[in-house]
Enzyme design. Sequence first.
Site, mmCIF file in Angstrom:
data_model
loop_
_atom_site.group_PDB
_atom_site.id
_atom_site.type_symbol
_atom_site.label_atom_id
_atom_site.label_comp_id
_atom_site.label_asym_id
_atom_site.label_seq_id
_atom_site.Cartn_x
_atom_site.Cartn_y
_atom_site.Cartn_z
ATOM 1 N N ASP A 5 -4.170 2.168 5.739
ATOM 2 C CA ASP A 5 -3.213 3.036 5.044
ATOM 3 C C ASP A 5 -1.901 3.099 5.806
ATOM 4 O O ASP A 5 -1.876 3.534 6.956
ATOM 5 C CB ASP A 5 -3.842 4.437 4.913
ATOM 6 C CG ASP A 5 -2.941 5.458 4.239
ATOM 7 O OD1 ASP A 5 -1.930 5.068 3.618
ATOM 8 O OD2 ASP A 5 -3.281 6.659 4.325
ATOM 9 N N HIS B 155 -5.832 7.563 -4.025
ATOM 10 C CA HIS B 155 -5.685 8.113 -2.673
ATOM 11 C C HIS B 155 -4.773 9.341 -2.730
ATOM 12 O O HIS B 155 -3.619 9.246 -3.149
ATOM 13 C CB HIS B 155 -5.097 7.038 -1.766
ATOM 14 C CG HIS B 155 -4.968 7.411 -0.331
ATOM 15 N ND1 HIS B 155 -6.012 7.287 0.569
ATOM 16 C CD2 HIS B 155 -3.918 7.897 0.377
ATOM 17 C CE1 HIS B 155 -5.601 7.680 1.768
ATOM 18 N NE2 HIS B 155 -4.336 8.064 1.676
ATOM 19 N N MET C 101 -5.286 4.211 10.336
ATOM 20 C CA MET C 101 -3.884 4.435 9.955
ATOM 21 C C MET C 101 -3.009 3.336 10.549
ATOM 22 O O MET C 101 -3.082 3.042 11.750
ATOM 23 C CB MET C 101 -3.382 5.793 10.474
ATOM 24 C CG MET C 101 -3.965 7.003 9.773
ATOM 25 S SD MET C 101 -3.761 7.016 7.973
ATOM 26 C CE MET C 101 -1.959 7.031 7.822
ATOM 27 N N MET D 128 -4.723 15.625 5.816
ATOM 28 C CA MET D 128 -3.853 15.715 6.996
ATOM 29 C C MET D 128 -3.539 17.182 7.229
ATOM 30 O O MET D 128 -2.417 17.651 7.038
ATOM 31 C CB MET D 128 -2.579 14.879 6.769
ATOM 32 C CG MET D 128 -2.830 13.387 6.903
ATOM 33 S SD MET D 128 -1.511 12.377 6.191
ATOM 34 C CE MET D 128 -2.043 12.336 4.481
ATOM 35 N N HIS E 68 -7.319 12.218 1.578
ATOM 36 C CA HIS E 68 -6.901 12.035 2.970
ATOM 37 C C HIS E 68 -6.350 13.368 3.460
ATOM 38 O O HIS E 68 -5.227 13.738 3.138
ATOM 39 C CB HIS E 68 -5.861 10.915 3.012
ATOM 40 C CG HIS E 68 -5.327 10.624 4.373
ATOM 41 N ND1 HIS E 68 -4.266 9.779 4.597
ATOM 42 C CD2 HIS E 68 -5.715 11.077 5.590
ATOM 43 C CE1 HIS E 68 -4.017 9.715 5.894
ATOM 44 N NE2 HIS E 68 -4.873 10.509 6.510
ATOM 45 N N MET F 41 -1.259 17.336 2.896
ATOM 46 C CA MET F 41 -0.547 17.626 4.159
ATOM 47 C C MET F 41 -0.193 19.100 4.233
ATOM 48 O O MET F 41 0.286 19.667 3.252
ATOM 49 C CB MET F 41 0.747 16.813 4.220
ATOM 50 C CG MET F 41 0.570 15.330 4.075
ATOM 51 S SD MET F 41 2.181 14.513 4.136
ATOM 52 C CE MET F 41 1.692 12.816 3.777
ATOM 53 N N ASP G 77 -2.980 12.326 -0.638
ATOM 54 C CA ASP G 77 -2.536 12.708 0.701
ATOM 55 C C ASP G 77 -2.254 14.200 0.756
ATOM 56 O O ASP G 77 -1.242 14.667 0.238
ATOM 57 C CB ASP G 77 -1.266 11.923 1.067
ATOM 58 C CG ASP G 77 -1.557 10.464 1.338
ATOM 59 O OD1 ASP G 77 -2.346 10.185 2.259
ATOM 60 O OD2 ASP G 77 -1.023 9.602 0.607
ATOM 61 N N SER H 208 -1.645 5.342 -3.434
ATOM 62 C CA SER H 208 -1.352 6.673 -2.894
ATOM 63 C C SER H 208 -0.370 7.383 -3.818
ATOM 64 O O SER H 208 0.772 6.944 -3.989
ATOM 65 C CB SER H 208 -0.752 6.575 -1.496
ATOM 66 O OG SER H 208 -0.200 7.832 -1.153
HETATM 67 C C1 DX5 Z 1 1.054 8.594 5.073
HETATM 68 C C2 DX5 Z 1 -0.001 8.551 4.018
HETATM 69 C C3 DX5 Z 1 -0.042 7.327 3.217
HETATM 70 C C4 DX5 Z 1 1.226 7.025 2.463
HETATM 71 C C5 DX5 Z 1 1.328 5.531 2.360
HETATM 72 O O1 DX5 Z 1 0.849 9.731 5.823
HETATM 73 O O2 DX5 Z 1 -1.296 8.699 4.603
HETATM 74 O O3 DX5 Z 1 -1.152 7.339 2.330
HETATM 75 O O4 DX5 Z 1 1.260 7.574 1.178
HETATM 76 O O5 DX5 Z 1 2.552 5.209 1.807
HETATM 77 P P1 DX5 Z 1 3.139 3.739 1.879
HETATM 78 O O6 DX5 Z 1 2.185 2.848 1.146
HETATM 79 O O7 DX5 Z 1 4.457 3.886 1.223
HETATM 80 O O8 DX5 Z 1 3.231 3.387 3.343
HETATM 81 ZN ZN ZN Z 2 -2.989 8.486 3.235
#
Ligand code: DX5
Ligand code: ZN
Length: 227
Positions: free
Chosen positions: A182, A40, A144, A75, A73, A44, A42, A16
């Site tokens: 994840d 990956h 998740m 969000m 991903h 947001m 993220d 990620s």
């Molecule tokens: C959280 C994300 C994850 C995050 C995971 O909302 O979806 O992908 O980056 O980070 P770690 O591996 O540090 O938990």
């Molecule tokens: Zn993620």
Amino acid sequence: MPIHSHSMDDIKIAPSLLAADFADLAGEIERIEQHVDMLHLDIMDGHFVPNISFGMPVIASIRARSNLVFDCHMMTTNPDLYFEDLRAAGGDLAMIHIEAITDPTEAAAQARATGLGFGLVVNPPTPVEAIEPFVELCDMVLVMSVHPGFGGQHFMSEVLRKVEAIRKWVDVSALDVDIQIDGGINPATARLAREAGANVFVAGTAIFRADDPVAAIDRLREAINGT
Ligand code: DX5
Ligand code: ZN
């Protein structure tokens, strides 16, 4: 001895980028690129989750520097509104939250019409029954193991029962669907997720905050393979 579909043995590591140095994204990706199976990303929006990360312009910039599969991903509220932009920016796989949409069948069709792959994500409090009817629409299902929004949180082992249920469903129905986990993934939790039936492992902190990210990836693979 459970009979597992082909995807069970197809182990994939998906770092990620959220935990990377945002001032040197190209360098961070280059360091790990040859050692991982996808990246990956993220995305947001500060609305679906209480944090803002990055969006399409950043994805387009890193696409120019990398041929990795971009596992996106989403969000965001109304994730289906971004499919075209996501594809244009170089995204490969749209992973959208079941909590964010009303019609998964329609969303899958819309994503695929743009050329994106499609997958559904389920938050810790959401029951597995919410996605079970739609697993067959997916290239990948993401369970998740933290509340989404932030890296560096603790793995919630209670979600493993959902991984087990989806693995059973995928195998019984002989579906070609990856099962991704994840949040809070490190060698120990990756092993637990693997035993429950996950085959795609997202890790942010455990890879990008390690002194040696490539060694960290090797440690994850060893733990997953039980060697
Ligand atoms: C959280 C994300 C994850 C995050 C995971 O909302 O979806 O992908 O980056 O980070 P770690 O591996 O540090 O938990
Ligand atoms: Zn993620």
